[in-house]
Design an enzyme around this catalytic site. Structure first.
Site, PDB file in Angstrom:
ATOM      1  N   GLU A  95      36.260  -6.667  53.860  1.00 55.67           N
ATOM      2  CA  GLU A  95      36.845  -8.034  54.663  1.00 55.67           C
ATOM      3  C   GLU A  95      36.040  -8.775  55.795  1.00 55.67           C
ATOM      4  OE1 GLU A  95      39.062  -4.719  54.158  1.00 55.67           O
ATOM      5  OE2 GLU A  95      37.662  -4.481  54.713  1.00 55.67           O
ATOM      6  N   HIS A 141      45.298   2.853  62.459  1.00 53.44           N
ATOM      7  CA  HIS A 141      46.713   1.755  61.423  1.00 53.44           C
ATOM      8  C   HIS A 141      47.110   1.596  62.955  1.00 53.44           C
ATOM      9  CE1 HIS A 141      44.911   2.241  57.797  1.00 53.44           C
ATOM     10  NE2 HIS A 141      45.867   2.053  57.297  1.00 53.44           N
TER      11      HIS A 141
END
Length: 693
Positions: free
Chosen positions: A400, A467
């Protein structure tokens, strides 16, 4: 220039560059104390490392993108960076290369191809990969290169992008100046007993290990690596063994502090790169008088540069906030309603916008974890790889931070990356590149970063603490980063196309519950403003300003309350940064009451920010204290029993509104809440809303 034999005239030219670097660094060291109230920035000098920058720089074109780190005075000068703007920057003058905003650790010369230096270790490594990647996508033989120290090799982002560079055969040079120390810590105390270049070789890189004080050895190795990269043979790693002659930060020799083994500094001084180069020039017949004249000429140039820098004008203090964002196109905030609506879901609108951008501009490419998979990230990228091919629509490694940096580098090189992070939670891993690089680049270096990062709030179905976070306030706190949260399908398409056209980094946050919501969306491309909130329902009694999915919940609450003669005015904020409060302030002046509904946490969230700003500007217009409706200050649990009352909804908003009303106007609470409760389970989003806006 021949890559295997360095002619005497070429060695003399490189030696002149080395001399320039040495005298500039000595000039800084000698003036740093006496000019301490003028040269007010940290300085990281490269005394003893001049051969590396000069030997590599001799092979680089102005079109090749070179990046540096905090110790990059020599890199800048060896790439052809202009001397005077560099010296002016040290003194914080408006004629500096960063207009007095960067100091010694932030240098840039776009014309010379020195694209930037920053002090955060590892930050510029992915940028060089991105610039070189862009050159490869364009089919040119220009390359990228980046200098860094042995300490930087411990940063994960370096290994992330080395992997990517080898995977894609990107023409980039990783240039490691191993001076054996990171700050004051020897490499043996930081790394296991193994070679740095050995680890680079394990990544699949072509590797050279070079004596960094021998400028001819540097020149030969750099020439071979550059030629290989230009020929399309992929990236290379060059480890240069060297030693810096002064402390990590500042002008002093710190050998008395015990950081260096006894005699080490003296031994390395004997191997001074300028001394070695001069000896070879004399062996080749260059007279000492010629070398002395060269040094005197450079010394005069440097001394005059310092004097001009001391006399240069300071920036106007009123300009300190200029340039946070690059100028962007103006777009409308709304579109006219059409007689024949075309209803599609928000996910389809996002996919359509992406496809239209890819078709219209070959600089646009799409990348992200799972972008090509059959479901296409909730349908937003479905089948785009079949339509535009793997060179334009691609998956990415689990990197990322590194790949965000590579996309920033590609944007700096003129591409228009659209990067998808399937969960906003993953952006914690990319926060360094977003906050320290993308958001700062235009302000520091006057260079736009046209990058779009799509990311998704993944609520529901037991997503749990890691999440399902809603982090817009975190990213909205960063000047230089635009942050938007469209609600309707129409807005999603228009704002995404506007974001792709914007010269600034734009974080495009999607709530997963909105992907299935139907809306009226024109088929032809259009753009909508990225800097304006808007009124979506008129009312006289209370203002509800809402973000993302909470706009729909606010409208549901307003519909039920309207049956009890309570008129709720709803504002779709939609833009986190730059925050537009004009519609909210206008509404509060009319209603005197404010509720802010956010999808983030209550403390330090966007609700708190909106309340604070409205209170600052319209305190006397408020009849009651504003109220925030947001998530409780704990992570979202997974169990449905624990999560059931975590997400605020229409009922939460109505419960916040009723106490703000005068008692005689309050409806029966059971009637209101019973109706809202019957409208649906809190865990199931309304996917059929088509709304008037």
């Amino acid at each position: 220039m021949n890559q295997t034999a360095l002619a005497t005239a070429d060695l003399l030219a490189i030696h002149r560059n080395m001399t320039l670097i040495r005298l500039v660094e000595e000039g800084i060291a000698s003036r740093y104390r006496e000019d301490g109230q003028l040269m007010r920035c940290p300085v990281h000098l490269c005394l003893g490392q001049e051969a590396i920058a000069s030997g590599v720089g001799a092979h680089l074109r102005s079109a090749d993108g070179l990046f540096g780190a905090h110790r990059s005075h020599g890199h800048y000068l060896a790439k052809g960076g202009a001397l005077q703007p560099f010296l002016d920057e040290l003194y914080g003058r408006r004629t500096g290369c960063c207009r007095g905003r960067g100091g010694s650790m932030h240098l840039v010369d776009q014309e010379a191809g020195f694209l930037g230096a920053t002090p955060i270790v590892g930050d510029t490594v992915p940028l060089a990969v991105g610039v070189a990647w862009a050159e490869r996508m364009r089919g040119s033989d220009n390359i990228g290169a980046v200098f860094f120290g042995d300490g930087c090799f411990e940063e994960g982002v370096v290994h992330e992008v080395m992997n990517f560079a080898v995977l894609k055969k990107i023409p980039v040079l990783f240039l490691c100046e191993n001076n054996q120390y990171a700050c004051y810590t020897h490499v043996g105390e930081r790394q296991p007993e193994r070679s740095i270049h050995g680890i680079a070789r394990a990544h699949g890189l072509a590797v050279w290990q070079v004596d960094g004080n021998d400028v001819e050895a540097v020149w030969a190795a750099a020439g071979a690596a550059v030629a290989r990269a230009r020929a399309g043979e992929g990236p290379a790693f060059l480890e240069f063994a060297t030693y810096r002659m002064v402390q990590h930060c500042g002008p002093d020799d710190d050998s008395d502090l015990g950081y260096h083994p006894a005699g080490a500094m003296e031994a390395w001084r004997e191997r001074c790169p300028l001394r070695l180069a001069e000896a070879r020039l004399i062996e080749r017949g260059v007279e000492r008088a010629t070398l002395d004249a060269l040094r005197a000429e450079v010394q005069a140039e440097v001394d005059a540069g310092f004097e001009r820098a001391r006399a240069a004008p300071f920036p106007d203090p009123e300009t300190r906030g200029d340039g946070v964002f690059a100028p962007a196109p103006e777009w409308p905030s709304t579109l006219e309603n059409r007689a024949a609506p075309r209803l599609i879901r928000c996910a389809q609108a996002i996919r359509e916008a992406t496809a239209q951008a890819l078709a219209a501009d070959e600089r646009v490419f799409l990348i992200g974890e799972g972008v090509p998979e059959p479901h296409g990230i909730f349908g937003t990228t479905k089948d785009l790889i079949q339509e535009f091919g793997p060179a334009r629509v691609m998956d990415m490694p689990l990197s990322e931070n590194g790949l965000t940096g590579a996309c920033i580098g590609a944007a700096l090189a003129g591409m228009r990356p659209v990067m998808v992070h399937q969960r906003i939670d993953f952006l914690y891993l990319a926060l360094d590149q977003l906050a320290n690089v993308a958001a700062k680049w235009h302000y520091l270096f006057n260079r736009p970063v046209p990058l779009v990062l799509r990311t998704i709030i993944g609520r529901g179905w037991g997503q749990g603490p890691q999440h399902a976070q809603s982090l817009q306030a975190l990213f909205g706190h960063i000047p230089g980063l635009k942050v938007v949260m469209p609600v309707t399908a129409r807005d999603a398409k228009g704002m995404l196309l506007a974001a792709i056209d914007d010269p600034n980094p734009v974080l495009f946050i999607e709530h997963r519950w909105l992907h299935g919501v139907l809306g009226d969306v024109p088929e032809a491309p259009y753009r909508l403003a990225l800097d304006r909130a808007r009124l979506v329902r008129k009312g006289r009694d209370v203002t509800v300003a809402a973000y993302s999915y909470m706009v729909l919940e606010a409208l549901k609450a307003a519909e039920v309350l309207a049956e009890h003669d309570i008129e709720v005015e709803v504002i779709d904020l939609s833009v986190v940064q730059p925050l537009d409060l004009a519609p909210v302030l206008a509404s509060v002046r009319k209603t005197g009451r404010l509720v802010v509904a956010d999808t983030g946490w209550t403390s330090c969230g966007m609700g708190a920010e909106v309340v604070a700003r409205v209170t600052e500007r319209s305190f006397l217009e408020l009849d009651k204290a504003p109220v925030r409706v947001a998530y409780p200050d704990h992570p979202l649990p997974t169990s449905p029993v624990l999560a059931r009352y975590y997400d605020p909804d229409a009922e939460s908003i109505a419960r916040a509104i009723l106490p703000l009303l005068r008692r005689k106007r309050r409806p029966n609470e059971e009637a209101v809440f019973g109706r809202l409760h019957r409208q649906g389970n809190r865990d199931v989003p309304n996917a059929q809303f088509t709304g008037p806006f």
